[in-house]
Design an enzyme around this catalytic site. Structure first.
Site, PDB file in Angstrom:
ATOM      1  CG  ASP A   1      35.111  24.040 -14.762  1.00  0.00           C
ATOM      2  OD1 ASP A   1      35.113  22.959 -14.145  1.00  0.00           O
ATOM      3  OD2 ASP A   1      35.017  24.130 -15.997  1.00  0.00           O
TER       4      ASP A   1
ATOM      5  CE  LYS B   1      37.962  16.269 -16.851  1.00  0.00           C
ATOM      6  NZ  LYS B   1      38.068  15.477 -18.062  1.00  0.00           N
TER       7      LYS B   1
ATOM      8  CG  PHE C   1      38.215  22.437 -22.136  1.00  0.00           C
ATOM      9  CD1 PHE C   1      37.909  22.550 -23.483  1.00  0.00           C
ATOM     10  CD2 PHE C   1      37.685  21.367 -21.432  1.00  0.00           C
ATOM     11  CE1 PHE C   1      37.081  21.612 -24.114  1.00  0.00           C
ATOM     12  CE2 PHE C   1      36.871  20.422 -22.054  1.00  0.00           C
ATOM     13  CZ  PHE C   1      36.574  20.552 -23.397  1.00  0.00           C
TER      14      PHE C   1
HETATM   15  C1  LIG Z   1      37.777  22.252 -16.271  1.00  0.00           C
HETATM   16  C2  LIG Z   1      36.837  21.439 -17.106  1.00  0.00           C
HETATM   17  N1  LIG Z   1      35.545  21.795 -17.187  1.00  0.00           N
HETATM   18  C3  LIG Z   1      34.656  21.094 -17.906  1.00  0.00           C
HETATM   19  C4  LIG Z   1      35.047  19.978 -18.624  1.00  0.00           C
HETATM   20  C5  LIG Z   1      34.048  19.221 -19.447  1.00  0.00           C
HETATM   21  O1  LIG Z   1      33.748  18.006 -18.865  1.00  0.00           O
HETATM   22  P1  LIG Z   1      33.020  16.860 -19.702  1.00  0.00           P
HETATM   23  O2  LIG Z   1      33.975  16.375 -20.728  1.00  0.00           O
HETATM   24  O3  LIG Z   1      32.662  15.820 -18.657  1.00  0.00           O
HETATM   25  O4  LIG Z   1      31.805  17.476 -20.304  1.00  0.00           O
HETATM   26  C6  LIG Z   1      36.380  19.565 -18.568  1.00  0.00           C
HETATM   27  C7  LIG Z   1      36.823  18.384 -19.334  1.00  0.00           C
HETATM   28  O5  LIG Z   1      37.984  18.131 -19.530  1.00  0.00           O
HETATM   29  C8  LIG Z   1      37.304  20.317 -17.795  1.00  0.00           C
HETATM   30  O6  LIG Z   1      38.600  19.964 -17.724  1.00  0.00           O
END
Ligand SMILES: Cc1ncc(COP(=O)(O)O)c(C=O)c1O
Length: 413
Positions: free
Chosen positions: A224, A253, A139
């Site tokens: 990520d 986050k 994700f």
């Molecule tokens: C690993 C990872 N990347 C990207 C995102 C996307 O972040 P956002 O919801 O701030 O766009 C998330 C959100 O849960 C995530 O867990």
């Protein structure tokens, strides 16, 4: 009041989401929070084991972070974007010194998905290549680029066609990755531990192997760390566990200290050549604004000075072993417990069991949520300031909740 709030969701935000909240019994409105607790409109406290999906590593309303926000708010919250902005530089310098290896330059944005978008563009632009290799179950966010590299069709199908030249390989599988590698690959994007995929911890050799394959084929490695970053795994950045330096590291986050939205991508010098000819090739109006940058700097300082990653490691080792003991007691309900530090997944034999445990926990004033790409897994990402006594209470609540599911498991099956 909660009825009014849910009515508002129903009429002005998302009717179907309002029904989901009602169905799950989540009909209490949050009003404030402190440390690891959220307080509702009736003054009842809930222990937040989901930590706002990883946002509240430093806890709710950490006094130092709130004070930094007030000070910057009074001075200059947003930037003219014509004159240069000191808070942005202070944050970038701190990130350069705290991130591993020669990760040096930062691009700031406002969310995780934007950090991923930036990383994908920087990787394609700096290599002059098109193919991106991503992993199934991943994700990365829900804007087009991030959605395209995410690994679950459910969220992609209504929005086709996605960004082209993306290949998916099974997570944790270096042989499969090696088969996709070539001199056309611009980047490989991985989460050090898959979060929404169900807290999937890869074998120890995986990240070093991804690094080696990227080096061999001249591709950029994108880590990520939107969910794993900022201490939850027992390291400030999860790649440190594997002693790997990615070319691009995405954060969001908990970088905002539970107070401001902010995202960042930190890159090594060679990928930053994308900005050489045109420094404005990728921009964001609010990215790196003084208020968010000042807050993020304080969030980093608090995380390091209060030794929150170390705390996550110690509490996490203990909590995982206690949860595994519960698995022994309810083996037909709870299938496995895994994780690193205070990033923990509990996998149930059925999604229905996970749903009922969530509801039972909520009755006992504990917030826990399942992972987006695997509904059989409840994920724990509590604020790292959580007290051991609070976790002991949570363990009792887990025990009672598991017992309740165990008693009706045949009807749920
Ligand atoms: C690993 C990872 N990347 C990207 C995102 C996307 O972040 P956002 O919801 O701030 O766009 C998330 C959100 O849960 C995530 O867990």
């Amino acid at each position: 009041m909660p009825d009014d709030v849910l009515w508002g969701y129903e009429h002005f935000i998302n009717p179907s989401l309002a029904r989901t909240y009602r169905f799950m019994g989540l009909d209490h409105a949050e009003v404030t929070g402190e440390g690891a607790l959220v307080v509702d409109d009736e003054g009842q406290s809930y222990l937040d084991l989901a930590g706002g999906y990883g946002v509240f590593a430093q806890g709710y309303r950490h006094p130092r972070i709130i004070a930094a926000a007030h000070q910057q708010l009074d001075q200059m919250p947003l930037s003219s974007r014509v004159l240069v902005s000191p808070p942005q530089v202070a944050l970038a310098e701190r990130l350069a010194s705290l991130t591993p290896g020669d990760l040096t330059y930062s691009f700031f944005c406002n969310s995780g998905t934007e950090a991923v978008e930036a990383a994908l563009k920087i990787a394609r632009g700096s290599t002059g290549r098109r193919t991106i290799v991503a992993t199934t179950g991943a994700f990365h966010g829900k804007t087009y680029g991030a959605l395209s590299v995410s690994g679950r069709e459910l969220y992609q199908a209504p929005f086709l066609p996605l960004v082209p030249d993306i290949r998916h390989v099974p997570y944790g599988d270096l042989t499969a990755l090696a088969r996709e590698m070539s001199e056309e690959v611009a980047a490989v994007i991985v989460e050090p531990i898959q979060g929404e995929g169900g807290i999937v911890v890869p074998p120890d050799e995986y990240l070093p192997g991804v690094r080696a394959l990227c080096d061999q084929f001249g591709a950029a490695m994108i880590a990520d760390e939107v969910q794993t970053g900022m201490g939850h795994t027992g390291w400030l950045f999860a790649v440190e566990y594997s002693q790997v330096v990615p070319d691009l590291l995405c954060l969001a986050k908990a970088l905002g200290g539970g107070v401001m939205p902010i995202g960042a991508v930190v890159g090594r010098p060679w990928v930053w050549r994308i900005f050489d000819e045109n420094p404005l090739i990728h921009t964001s109006t609010f990215g790196g604004n003084p208020l968010a940058a000042r807050v993020a700097l304080e969030a980093l300082n608090v995380t390091v000075e209060e030794r929150l990653p170390e705390r996550a490691r110690e509490l996490g080792d203990w909590l995982i072993s206690e949860l595994r003991a519960l698995r022994e007691r309810y083996p037909e309900v709870l299938a496995s417990v895994r994780g690193r530090g205070l990033m923990i997944g509990l996998e149930f034999h059925q999604a229905g069991f996970a749903g009922m445990v969530m509801a039972e926990l909520f009755q006992r004033h504990i917030l826990a949520v399942y992972t987006l790409n695997n509904e059989r897994v409840i994920r724990l990402l509590p604020p790292l300031v959580v007290e051991r006594a609070q976790l002991e209470e949570a363990l009792m609540a887990f025990d009672q909740s598991l017992a309740a599911v165990n008693a009706v498991k045949d009807e749920l099956a």
